[in-house]
Motif scaffolding. Structure first.
Motif, PDB file in Angstrom:
ATOM      1  N   GLU A  35       0.840  -1.183   0.000  1.00  0.00           N
ATOM      2  CA  GLU A  35       0.000   0.000   0.000  1.00  0.00           C
ATOM      3  C   GLU A  35       0.884   1.245   0.000  1.00  0.00           C
ATOM      4  OE1 GLU A  35      -2.670  -0.317   3.340  1.00  0.00           O
ATOM      5  OE2 GLU A  35      -3.735  -2.004   2.437  1.00  0.00           O
ATOM      6  N   ILE A  36       0.323   2.346  -0.447  1.00  0.00           N
ATOM      7  CA  ILE A  36       1.046   3.613  -0.513  1.00  0.00           C
ATOM      8  C   ILE A  36       0.299   4.653   0.314  1.00  0.00           C
ATOM      9  CG2 ILE A  36       1.854   5.480  -2.027  1.00  0.00           C
ATOM     10  CD1 ILE A  36       3.292   2.816  -2.535  1.00  0.00           C
ATOM     11  N   CYS A  62      -8.451   3.729  -4.039  1.00  0.00           N
ATOM     12  CA  CYS A  62      -8.312   4.781  -3.028  1.00  0.00           C
ATOM     13  C   CYS A  62      -8.945   4.319  -1.719  1.00  0.00           C
ATOM     14  CB  CYS A  62      -8.981   6.064  -3.507  1.00  0.00           C
ATOM     15  SG  CYS A  62      -8.884   7.397  -2.289  1.00  0.00           S
ATOM     16  N   LEU A  63      -8.135   4.198  -0.687  1.00  0.00           N
ATOM     17  CA  LEU A  63      -8.629   3.813   0.633  1.00  0.00           C
ATOM     18  C   LEU A  63      -8.991   5.028   1.483  1.00  0.00           C
ATOM     19  CD1 LEU A  63      -6.039   0.973   1.303  1.00  0.00           C
ATOM     20  CD2 LEU A  63      -8.414   0.728   0.529  1.00  0.00           C
ATOM     21  N   GLU A  80      -3.263  10.712   1.818  1.00  0.00           N
ATOM     22  CA  GLU A  80      -3.867   9.807   0.851  1.00  0.00           C
ATOM     23  C   GLU A  80      -3.413   8.392   1.181  1.00  0.00           C
ATOM     24  OE1 GLU A  80      -3.042  10.927  -3.219  1.00  0.00           O
ATOM     25  OE2 GLU A  80      -2.779  13.022  -2.624  1.00  0.00           O
ATOM     26  N   HIS A  81      -4.305   7.422   0.997  1.00  0.00           N
ATOM     27  CA  HIS A  81      -3.984   6.014   1.251  1.00  0.00           C
ATOM     28  C   HIS A  81      -4.472   5.212   0.053  1.00  0.00           C
ATOM     29  CE1 HIS A  81      -4.257   2.452   4.342  1.00  0.00           C
ATOM     30  NE2 HIS A  81      -3.431   2.206   3.346  1.00  0.00           N
ATOM     31  N   TRP A  82      -3.554   4.495  -0.585  1.00  0.00           N
ATOM     32  CA  TRP A  82      -3.832   3.775  -1.827  1.00  0.00           C
ATOM     33  C   TRP A  82      -3.504   2.300  -1.669  1.00  0.00           C
ATOM     34  CZ3 TRP A  82      -6.220   6.468  -5.560  1.00  0.00           C
ATOM     35  CH2 TRP A  82      -6.179   7.854  -5.448  1.00  0.00           C
ATOM     36  N   HIS A 104      -4.677   7.147 -10.670  1.00  0.00           N
ATOM     37  CA  HIS A 104      -5.371   8.336 -10.168  1.00  0.00           C
ATOM     38  C   HIS A 104      -4.962   9.574 -10.960  1.00  0.00           C
ATOM     39  CE1 HIS A 104      -6.741  11.425  -7.390  1.00  0.00           C
ATOM     40  NE2 HIS A 104      -5.495  11.799  -7.161  1.00  0.00           N
ATOM     41  N   PHE A 105      -3.670   9.703 -11.246  1.00  0.00           N
ATOM     42  CA  PHE A 105      -3.177  10.896 -11.932  1.00  0.00           C
ATOM     43  C   PHE A 105      -3.641  10.988 -13.384  1.00  0.00           C
ATOM     44  CE2 PHE A 105       0.154  10.587  -8.537  1.00  0.00           C
ATOM     45  CZ  PHE A 105      -0.238  11.732  -7.868  1.00  0.00           C
TER      46      PHE A 105
END
Length: 104
Positions: free
Chosen positions: A4-5, A39-40, A58-60, A69-70
């Motif tokens: 996760e990011i 997107c979390l 942001e949590h991905w 997303h971009f």
């Protein structure tokens, strides 16, 4: 499973531009959370102690989800809508999350 990011940090805008940016970010957040399953969490908030600062979180689910997303139409619309605002500082960092656990 992909790591996760988490993207965290801040962006500073001219004081007269911060409210406009926050409004645009709120709409972007609604669209992002609704349309992007990767997107979390997506939260941009005004710093109560600095009239210029917007806090970013942001949590991905993965780097791929963040990259996708971009490329979304709502990101392109957002960028066009805020193109005239003056950002005077930024510090954003992407963190790869290898493990998570509930905090008790």
């Amino acid at each position: 499973m992909a790591e996760e990011i988490i993207v965290a940090g801040w962006m500073d805008y001219e004081p007269g531009d911060r409210a406009t940016m926050l409004k645009a970010l709120a709409e972007l957040g609604r669209q992002t959370r609704a349309a992007e399953p990767g997107c979390l969490d997506y939260a941009m908030t005004a710093d109560p102690d600095d009239e210029r600062r917007i806090r970013v979180y942001e949590h991905w689910t993965s780097q791929q989800a963040l990259d996708e997303h971009f490329a979304t139409p709502h990101i392109k619309d957002f960028r066009a809508a805020v193109a005239g605002l003056t950002r005077v500082g930024v510090s954003l960092t992407a963190h790869s999350v290898a493990a998570s656990r509930p905090l008790r």
